[in-house]
Design an enzyme around this catalytic site. Structure first.
Site, mmCIF file in Angstrom:
data_model
loop_
_atom_site.group_PDB
_atom_site.id
_atom_site.type_symbol
_atom_site.label_atom_id
_atom_site.label_comp_id
_atom_site.label_asym_id
_atom_site.label_seq_id
_atom_site.Cartn_x
_atom_site.Cartn_y
_atom_site.Cartn_z
ATOM 1 N N GLU A 105 1.756 38.393 -3.574
ATOM 2 C CA GLU A 105 0.987 39.609 -3.846
ATOM 3 C C GLU A 105 -0.516 39.348 -3.656
ATOM 4 O O GLU A 105 -1.282 40.280 -3.408
ATOM 5 C CB GLU A 105 1.307 40.065 -5.276
ATOM 6 C CG GLU A 105 0.764 41.401 -5.704
ATOM 7 C CD GLU A 105 1.353 42.622 -5.005
ATOM 8 O OE1 GLU A 105 2.430 42.517 -4.390
ATOM 9 O OE2 GLU A 105 0.710 43.687 -5.057
ATOM 10 N N TYR A 146 -2.611 43.214 -10.899
ATOM 11 C CA TYR A 146 -1.754 42.027 -10.979
ATOM 12 C C TYR A 146 -2.154 41.017 -9.904
ATOM 13 O O TYR A 146 -2.332 39.827 -10.177
ATOM 14 C CB TYR A 146 -0.293 42.453 -10.799
ATOM 15 C CG TYR A 146 0.678 41.312 -10.575
ATOM 16 C CD1 TYR A 146 1.230 40.611 -11.637
ATOM 17 C CD2 TYR A 146 1.069 40.953 -9.276
ATOM 18 C CE1 TYR A 146 2.129 39.565 -11.414
ATOM 19 C CE2 TYR A 146 1.958 39.922 -9.048
ATOM 20 C CZ TYR A 146 2.488 39.229 -10.122
ATOM 21 O OH TYR A 146 3.367 38.200 -9.890
ATOM 22 N N SER A 155 1.528 34.021 -6.336
ATOM 23 C CA SER A 155 2.349 35.086 -5.744
ATOM 24 C C SER A 155 1.857 35.520 -4.371
ATOM 25 O O SER A 155 0.645 35.585 -4.113
ATOM 26 C CB SER A 155 2.300 36.290 -6.689
ATOM 27 O OG SER A 155 2.813 37.434 -6.053
HETATM 28 P P1 NAP Z 1 9.957 38.208 -15.239
HETATM 29 O O1 NAP Z 1 11.436 38.247 -15.075
HETATM 30 O O2 NAP Z 1 9.200 39.479 -15.412
HETATM 31 O O3 NAP Z 1 9.646 37.233 -16.483
HETATM 32 C C1 NAP Z 1 8.364 37.164 -17.036
HETATM 33 C C2 NAP Z 1 8.392 36.236 -18.222
HETATM 34 O O4 NAP Z 1 7.059 36.157 -18.766
HETATM 35 C C3 NAP Z 1 9.294 36.698 -19.382
HETATM 36 O O5 NAP Z 1 9.911 35.585 -19.962
HETATM 37 C C4 NAP Z 1 8.296 37.301 -20.347
HETATM 38 O O6 NAP Z 1 8.720 37.280 -21.687
HETATM 39 C C5 NAP Z 1 7.117 36.360 -20.160
HETATM 40 N N1 NAP Z 1 5.853 36.906 -20.660
HETATM 41 C C6 NAP Z 1 5.352 38.142 -20.467
HETATM 42 N N2 NAP Z 1 4.177 38.271 -21.105
HETATM 43 C C7 NAP Z 1 3.928 37.084 -21.717
HETATM 44 C C8 NAP Z 1 2.899 36.604 -22.557
HETATM 45 N N3 NAP Z 1 1.864 37.380 -22.924
HETATM 46 N N4 NAP Z 1 2.967 35.334 -23.017
HETATM 47 C C9 NAP Z 1 4.023 34.545 -22.683
HETATM 48 N N5 NAP Z 1 5.042 34.964 -21.899
HETATM 49 C C10 NAP Z 1 5.003 36.212 -21.428
HETATM 50 O O7 NAP Z 1 9.270 37.452 -13.999
HETATM 51 P P2 NAP Z 1 9.935 36.488 -12.900
HETATM 52 O O8 NAP Z 1 10.406 37.321 -11.770
HETATM 53 O O9 NAP Z 1 10.845 35.543 -13.568
HETATM 54 O O10 NAP Z 1 8.641 35.727 -12.366
HETATM 55 C C11 NAP Z 1 8.206 34.517 -12.963
HETATM 56 C C12 NAP Z 1 6.756 34.264 -12.591
HETATM 57 O O11 NAP Z 1 6.634 34.184 -11.175
HETATM 58 C C13 NAP Z 1 5.774 35.333 -13.022
HETATM 59 O O12 NAP Z 1 4.543 34.715 -13.319
HETATM 60 C C14 NAP Z 1 5.613 36.189 -11.784
HETATM 61 O O13 NAP Z 1 4.373 36.860 -11.808
HETATM 62 C C15 NAP Z 1 5.679 35.139 -10.713
HETATM 63 N N6 NAP Z 1 6.171 35.543 -9.401
HETATM 64 C C16 NAP Z 1 7.361 36.185 -9.304
HETATM 65 C C17 NAP Z 1 7.851 36.539 -8.053
HETATM 66 C C18 NAP Z 1 9.185 37.231 -7.894
HETATM 67 O O14 NAP Z 1 9.425 37.777 -6.808
HETATM 68 N N7 NAP Z 1 10.064 37.186 -8.884
HETATM 69 C C19 NAP Z 1 7.112 36.214 -6.898
HETATM 70 C C20 NAP Z 1 5.903 35.528 -7.045
HETATM 71 C C21 NAP Z 1 5.452 35.187 -8.307
HETATM 72 P P3 NAP Z 1 9.550 38.524 -22.361
HETATM 73 O O15 NAP Z 1 10.967 38.325 -21.930
HETATM 74 O O16 NAP Z 1 9.303 38.306 -23.804
HETATM 75 O O17 NAP Z 1 8.942 39.784 -21.820
HETATM 76 O O1 G4F Z 2 10.263 45.218 -6.244
HETATM 77 P P1 G4F Z 2 8.824 45.515 -6.371
HETATM 78 O O2 G4F Z 2 8.367 46.174 -7.620
HETATM 79 O O3 G4F Z 2 8.068 44.148 -6.101
HETATM 80 P P2 G4F Z 2 6.555 43.797 -5.714
HETATM 81 O O4 G4F Z 2 5.614 44.888 -6.041
HETATM 82 O O5 G4F Z 2 6.573 43.328 -4.300
HETATM 83 O O6 G4F Z 2 6.246 42.588 -6.703
HETATM 84 C C1 G4F Z 2 7.183 41.544 -6.916
HETATM 85 O O7 G4F Z 2 6.966 40.530 -5.977
HETATM 86 C C2 G4F Z 2 5.682 39.877 -6.081
HETATM 87 C C3 G4F Z 2 5.616 38.832 -4.957
HETATM 88 O O8 G4F Z 2 5.063 39.428 -3.805
HETATM 89 C C4 G4F Z 2 5.591 39.244 -7.456
HETATM 90 F F1 G4F Z 2 4.428 38.549 -7.568
HETATM 91 C C5 G4F Z 2 5.685 40.315 -8.517
HETATM 92 O O9 G4F Z 2 5.639 39.715 -9.804
HETATM 93 C C6 G4F Z 2 7.016 41.050 -8.351
HETATM 94 O O10 G4F Z 2 8.047 40.135 -8.661
HETATM 95 O O11 G4F Z 2 8.353 46.452 -5.154
HETATM 96 C C7 G4F Z 2 8.600 46.106 -3.810
HETATM 97 C C8 G4F Z 2 8.252 47.282 -2.914
HETATM 98 C C9 G4F Z 2 6.863 47.870 -3.178
HETATM 99 O O12 G4F Z 2 6.223 48.100 -1.965
HETATM 100 C C10 G4F Z 2 7.130 49.200 -3.869
HETATM 101 O O13 G4F Z 2 6.162 50.212 -3.624
HETATM 102 O O14 G4F Z 2 9.177 48.342 -3.177
HETATM 103 C C11 G4F Z 2 8.464 49.560 -3.233
HETATM 104 N N1 G4F Z 2 9.233 50.518 -4.037
HETATM 105 C C12 G4F Z 2 9.728 51.705 -3.558
HETATM 106 N N2 G4F Z 2 10.320 52.365 -4.556
HETATM 107 C C13 G4F Z 2 9.521 50.431 -5.338
HETATM 108 C C14 G4F Z 2 10.212 51.606 -5.674
HETATM 109 N N3 G4F Z 2 9.278 49.465 -6.251
HETATM 110 C C15 G4F Z 2 9.718 49.654 -7.520
HETATM 111 N N4 G4F Z 2 9.499 48.682 -8.448
HETATM 112 N N5 G4F Z 2 10.389 50.786 -7.900
HETATM 113 C C16 G4F Z 2 10.656 51.806 -7.004
HETATM 114 O O15 G4F Z 2 11.227 52.825 -7.355
#
Ligand code: NAP
Ligand code: G4F
Length: 316
Positions: A127, A149, A125
C-alpha cells in the site's frame, strides 16, 4: 539447548495465526500480545491454546511494551499489529497513524531501551506504493501512499530503517503485497466475495454490494508470506524484501473465479455501492519478488485462482 523466543504483535489476526503455527512447528517459545475486547476474538488461534503464551498489551501503550520487552527478552520480534483496513483508515486517520506509524517507534524503542539484541520484523505494505511510479514494484520503487494507512506504513518503514542505521539493530521490513486465506478478515474484498458466495449458496442473501470492481491487486496466500517473514529474520544481515506473486488481477476477475467455482453468474448478484468507494484509490499493484527468491529462496506456492477456490470451499 534453550528454545528461541519469539514475540508477535497482532497474533489474533490472519498473519499472526499462521506465523504462530510456523514458529511452533520450528520449536520456538511463542509469546503473543493480545488486546482486551468485550467479546472473545481468538478464533484464529484457538487451536493453539496451551502452546502459546498470551500477554496483554497495545501498540499505543509504551509502558507495557517496555515492560514486555524487558521481561520476555525475545530473540525475534514480529510487529504485525495494526488497524489494517485501508478504507477505515479514512474514518479514523489519527488512530491509524498512532497504531500503524507511532506504534512501530514505540516497539523499536522498547527494544532499544531494554538493551535487547533481538531481530525485528516490520509488517510493511505494498500500500506504500499507492499511485505507483514503477511497474512492477520492487524494494527500490519510491513510495506514493494514497491513504492514511499507507502514509502511516511509510513512517513505520522508515523508522525501522532509521533504527537499523542509527543503532545497528537487526531490523527488517517485509514489504508484503496483498495476501489472503480462509482466515482473512471479513471486510477485505476477497473474503467478502467468498463469504458472499457461501451466503448466496445457502439462500441467506441474493445480493453482494461492493465498491470499485476495476482495482487490481497482486494476491498471494498468507501462510506462504509468513514463511517468508521468518526467513527474513534468519538472514545474517537485516534488509528489506518484497513478497508478491508477480501477477495482478482485478476485483472483477476475483468475482468470476469465486462465483464460477460455485456454478454461479456473479452479474446476477453483485451491485456497486458508493459506500465502498474510497476517497483515493490504489488502482493497480504488482510486485517483483526476485530479491526474496534469490536471497531467501522464497517463492509463492499458491496462485490466484487456487487461492480464491480454496477460500470459496472454506466459506461454502
Ligand atoms: P489483521 O488480520 O487485521 O490483524 C491485525 C492484528 O493487529 C490483530 O491481531 C489486531 O488485534 C491487532 N491490533 C490492532 N490494533 C492493535 C493495537 N492498537 N495494538 C496491538 N495490536 C493491534 O491483519 P493481517 O492481515 O494479519 O496483517 C498483519 C500485518 O501485516 C498488519 O500490520 C498489516 O497492516 C500488514 N500487512 C497485511 C497485508 C495483507 O494483505 N494481509 C499486506 C501487507 C501488510 P485484534 O484482533 O484485537 O483486533
Ligand atoms: O481487500 P482490500 O480492502 O485490500 P487493500 O485495500 O488492498 O489492503 C490490503 O492489502 C494491503 C497490501 O497492499 C495491506 F497493507 C492492507 O492492510 C490490506 O490487507 O481492497 C482491495 C481492493 C481495493 O481497491 C478496494 O477499493 O478491492 C476494492 N474493493 C472493491 N469493493 C473493495 C470492495 N474492498 C473492500 N474492502 N470492500 C469492498 O466492498
Amino acid at each position: 539447548m534453550n528454545k528461541k523466543k519469539a514475540f508477535i504483535t497482532g497474533i489474533t489476526g490472519q498473519d499472526g495465526s499462521y506465523l504462530a503455527e510456523i514458529l511452533l512447528e520450528k520449536d520456538y517459545e511463542v509469546y503473543g500480545m493480545v488486546r482486551r475486547s468485550s467479546t472473545f476474538n481468538r478464533s484464529r488461534i484457538d487451536h493453539l491454546q496451551g502452546e502459546l503464551e498470551l500477554v496483554y498489551g497495545d501498540l499505543g501503550d509504551s509502558s507495557v511494551l517496555n515492560q514486555l520487552m524487558r521481561t520476555i527478552r525475545p530473540d525475534e520480534v514480529y510487529n504485525l499489529g495494526a488497524q489494517s483496513q485501508v478504507h477505515i483508515s479514512f474514518d479514523v486517520p489519527e488512530y491509524t497513524a498512532d497504531v500503524v506509524g507511532t506504534g512501530v517507534l514505540r516497539l523499536l524503542d522498547a527494544i532499544r531501551e531494554g538493551d535487547l539484541h533481538c531481530r525485528f520484523y516490520q509488517a510493511s505494505s505494498s500500500e506504500m506504493f499507492g499511485k505507483v511510479v514503477e511497474v512492477p514494484q520492487r524494494e527500490t520503487t519510491p513510495f506514493y501512499p494514497r491513504s492514511p494507512y499507507g502514509v502511516a506504513k511509510v513512517y513505520g518503514y522508515w523508522i525501522t530503517r532509521n533504527y537499523r542505521e542509527s543503532y545497528g539493530m537487526h531490523a527488517t521490513n517485509g514489504i508484503l503485497f496483498n495476501h489472503e486465506s480462509p482466515r482473512r478478515g471479513e471486510n477485505f474484498v476477497t473474503r467478502k466475495i467468498t463469504l458472499g458466495v457461501g451466503q448466496i449458496l445457502r439462500g441467506e442473501t441474493d445480493k453482494l454490494r461492493l465498491g470499485n470492481l476495476d482495482a487490481k491487486r497482486d494476491w498471494g496466500y498468507a501462510r506462504d508470506y509468513m514463511e517468508g517473514a521468518w526467513r527474513m529474520l534468519q538472514q545474517e544481515e537485516p534488509d528489506d524484501y518484497v513478497l508478491a506473486t508477480n501477477e495482478t488481477h482485478s476485483v472483477r476477475e476475483c468475482l468470476e473465479v469465486a462465483f464460477g467455482h460455485a456454478g454461479l453468474d456473479w452479474q446476477q448478484y453483485v451491485e456497486v455501492d458508493e459506500r465502498y468507494i474510497r476517497p483515493a484509490e490504489v488502482d493497480e499493484l504488482i510486485g517483483d519478488y526476485s530479491k526474496a527468491k534469490a536471497q531467501l529462496g522464497w517463492e509463492p506456492t499458491v496462485r490466484f485462482e487456487e487461492l480464491i477456490r480454496m477460500m470459496v470451499d472454506a466459506d461454502r
